[in-house]
Write an enzyme that holds these catalytic residues in place. Structure first.
Site, PDB file in Angstrom:
ATOM      1  N   ASP A  28       0.943  -1.389  -0.006  1.00  0.00           N
ATOM      2  CA  ASP A  28       0.015  -0.129   0.050  1.00  0.00           C
ATOM      3  C   ASP A  28       0.905   1.354  -0.148  1.00  0.00           C
ATOM      4  O   ASP A  28       2.281   1.311   0.272  1.00  0.00           O
ATOM      5  CB  ASP A  28      -1.046  -0.170   1.210  1.00  0.00           C
ATOM      6  CG  ASP A  28      -1.502   1.144   1.431  1.00  0.00           C
ATOM      7  OD1 ASP A  28      -2.217   1.590   0.592  1.00  0.00           O
ATOM      8  OD2 ASP A  28      -1.505   2.024   2.455  1.00  0.00           O
ATOM      9  N   ASP A 227      -1.179  -0.681   6.322  1.00  0.00           N
ATOM     10  CA  ASP A 227      -1.458  -0.008   7.509  1.00  0.00           C
ATOM     11  C   ASP A 227      -2.718   0.353   7.931  1.00  0.00           C
ATOM     12  O   ASP A 227      -3.136   0.784   9.010  1.00  0.00           O
ATOM     13  CB  ASP A 227      -0.422   1.138   7.773  1.00  0.00           C
ATOM     14  CG  ASP A 227      -0.898   2.182   7.278  1.00  0.00           C
ATOM     15  OD1 ASP A 227      -1.479   2.316   6.146  1.00  0.00           O
ATOM     16  OD2 ASP A 227      -0.519   3.312   7.865  1.00  0.00           O
ATOM     17  N   ASP A 231      -6.949  -1.641   4.204  1.00  0.00           N
ATOM     18  CA  ASP A 231      -6.100  -2.876   3.824  1.00  0.00           C
ATOM     19  C   ASP A 231      -6.325  -4.143   4.547  1.00  0.00           C
ATOM     20  O   ASP A 231      -5.695  -5.001   3.846  1.00  0.00           O
ATOM     21  CB  ASP A 231      -4.607  -2.161   4.099  1.00  0.00           C
ATOM     22  CG  ASP A 231      -3.964  -0.904   3.435  1.00  0.00           C
ATOM     23  OD1 ASP A 231      -4.498  -0.933   2.514  1.00  0.00           O
ATOM     24  OD2 ASP A 231      -3.508  -0.316   4.164  1.00  0.00           O
TER      25      ASP A 231
END
Length: 273
Positions: A28, A227, A231
């Site tokens: 990410d 995080d 996600d």
């Protein structure tokens, strides 16, 4: 014990076994490869409109949001001694933006794609916005019932350890990918800066897990590093999920391995363990 000392918390012993077979690591962007503390760099307004008025409007709308971009807007307004107004109503559109009602006026803040879906004419600021995206800025657009009000460019610096982390994975023969809701131009700049192989951009939060699953369906053994709340499904879908402890509890509960420091270099360390 050695892993814990290095800042790697293994919640699931099987995850560590699977880690040795990983051939693709998906990252990410925000808060994982970047610091997660974006700052406003530029406020763009169409000719004849007022910059401070746009910043007040946007800060007022963002009072209802916990997104890092909202915090950046509120900090920018405070730095300029601008006081947000009264927010009547607020709703988030995941992966797109938000809708706020301010003194009876409906305001939309979000991605270029969402503005285009709403029929907002972005052409007065399109060239400036594209130039900023080309240098890695994220541009959020602001409109109301009467059309375009402006755009705000924010930058979230890349973590200083990120390039070395990617290089180490490549040295281990592992491919890397960037998976982000951000626009393709900004994502490509970050990926190029860091040497990441593949960019999957403009992904809605609900679709992140499907992209991870697609890579697995291609026969890859996939690690996902993230995080945030959005996600979590992708972390759970991956062969091994790595959560940054600097992120949300939801992400950590969905991951087999938690990185206790905000250092993406710990991914390679865990795979190599």
């Amino acid at each position: 014990y050695a892993a814990a000392k290095a800042g790697i918390l293994i919640r699931d012993a099987q995850a560590l076994e699977r880690a040795n077979a990983i051939d693709t690591v998906v990252f990410d962007k925000t808060g994982t490869l970047t610091a997660g503390h974006p700052e406003v760099q530029q406020v763009l307004v169409p000719h004849g409109q007022d910059r401070d008025a746009l910043l007040v409007l946007t800060a007022t709308a963002q009072q209802g949001s916990e997104h890092p971009l909202a915090a950046a807007i509120l900090r920018a307004a405070a730095r300029d001694d601008l006081q947000p107004g009264v927010l009547d109503d607020f709703s988030a559109e995941p992966g797109k933006g938000l809708v706020a009602v301010i003194e009876g006026r409906t305001v939309y803040i979000g991605s270029p794609r969402w503005m285009d879906e709403r029929g907002v004419d972005r052409s007065p600021l399109a060239a400036e916005a594209e130039a900023l995206e080309g240098t890695g800025h994220t541009v959020m657009w602001i409109a109301d019932g009467s059309g375009l009000r402006g755009a705000i460019a924010v930058a979230d610096p890349v973590r200083p350890e990120a390039a070395a982390a990617i290089a180490r994975l490549h040295g281990m023969g592992i491919r890397t990918a960037l998976l982000t809701g951000d626009n393709a131009r900004t994502a490509a700049v970050v990926a190029e800066q860091l040497g990441i192989d593949t960019v999957i951009a403009e992904v809605l939060p609900a679709d992140k897990a499907a992209h991870v699953q697609r890579l697995r369906d291609e026969g890859r053994v996939v690690a996902m590093v993230g995080d945030g709340v959005n996600d979590a499904p992708a972390l759970a879908t991956a062969d091994v999920g790595f959560a940054m402890a600097t992120g949300t509890d939801v992400a950590m509960h969905s991951a087999g391995i938690t990185l206790m420091r905000g250092d993406p270099g710990l991914v390679a360390a865990a795979i190599d363990a």
